[in-house]
Write an enzyme that holds these catalytic residues in place. Structure first.
Site: not given
Ligand code: 3PG
Length: 226
Positions: A58, A62, A146
């Protein structure tokens, strides 16, 4: 876990229509959530994940290079199931598809965003964090979503609590999950996989330590049924 060769073409061009995926939640136990700052790290990261037994990524929208990173992975690592994450606008849904994304993930879901993601025809996981949001996604005809931000929104106890009143919903919880906490989510009946960024630590990516990414991916791939 279904073989990824069942779900996609190994010769896909970035602009070709991706093959449908049976269920995003059943591909791998941990979906690597990846932020790419430097474009030239995208392909090595994808290869390291595949090498470790996690042929799914994924790629979050960003950073300025995110769409180019999707294009590069689509062209050079066709064996990975390639998704775009952090889709927060309808335009991004279309841009990610045009870049070669095979699935989409959003942190939340407005009606306009849901409509745009549905219009792509791609499988996607809309973000939810409350029971009403889960019900709204079910009303839109989707049962997989999600749960974000997972730890901050109640974590595994929240998902356990809603599995009985809302059994139709299945989740990929993401946000604050670690290698240590993933198993407690995966043990729940309404969780198919979890998402997390711990597979690609910033220092390993900066150092080009792809063996470490592969090692973390291998440990995560082994979490199914743990
Ligand atoms: C996402 O975009 O799903 C989260 O920012 C990932 O979360 P994590 O960095 O806490 O694993």
């Amino acid at each position: 876990m279904p073989s990824t060769s069942d779900t996609r073409s190994s010769t896909r061009s970035p602009l070709a229509a991706p093959a449908p995926l049976a269920s995003l939640l059943d591909l791998v136990p941990v979906v690597p959530v990846v932020v790419v700052d430097e474009l030239d790290t995208a392909v090595p990261i994808a290869r390291a994940l595949v090498e470790g037994g996690l042929p799914v990524i994924e790629l979050t929208l960003r950073t300025p290079v995110a769409l180019d990173a999707i294009r590069a992975i689509a062209a050079e690592v066709p064996e990975i199931v390639l998704g775009a994450g952090t889709v927060v606008t309808p335009a991004q849904a279309r841009e990610a598809q045009d870049a070669g994304a095979q699935f989409l993930v959003s942190p939340g879901a407005t009606p306009a965003l849901l409509e745009a993601m549905l219009a792509t025809g791609l499988p996607f996981l809309p973000g939810t964090a409350t029971v009403s949001e889960v019900l709204a996604v079910l009303e839109a005809g989707l049962s997989e979503m999600k749960f974000f931000p997972a730890e901050a929104s109640g974590g595994a106890p929240f998902l356990k609590a809603i599995s009985s009143p809302v059994p139709a919903a299945r989740f990929c919880p993401t946000g604050g999950i670690t290698a240590a906490s993933a198993a407690s989510y995966l043990a729940l009946p309404n969780v198919g996989c979890v998402g997390g960024s711990w597979l690609t630590p910033a220092d390993a990516v900066r150092a080009g330590d792809w063996a470490r990414v592969t090692q973390l991916a291998r440990a995560a791939a082994d979490l199914r049924g743990a």
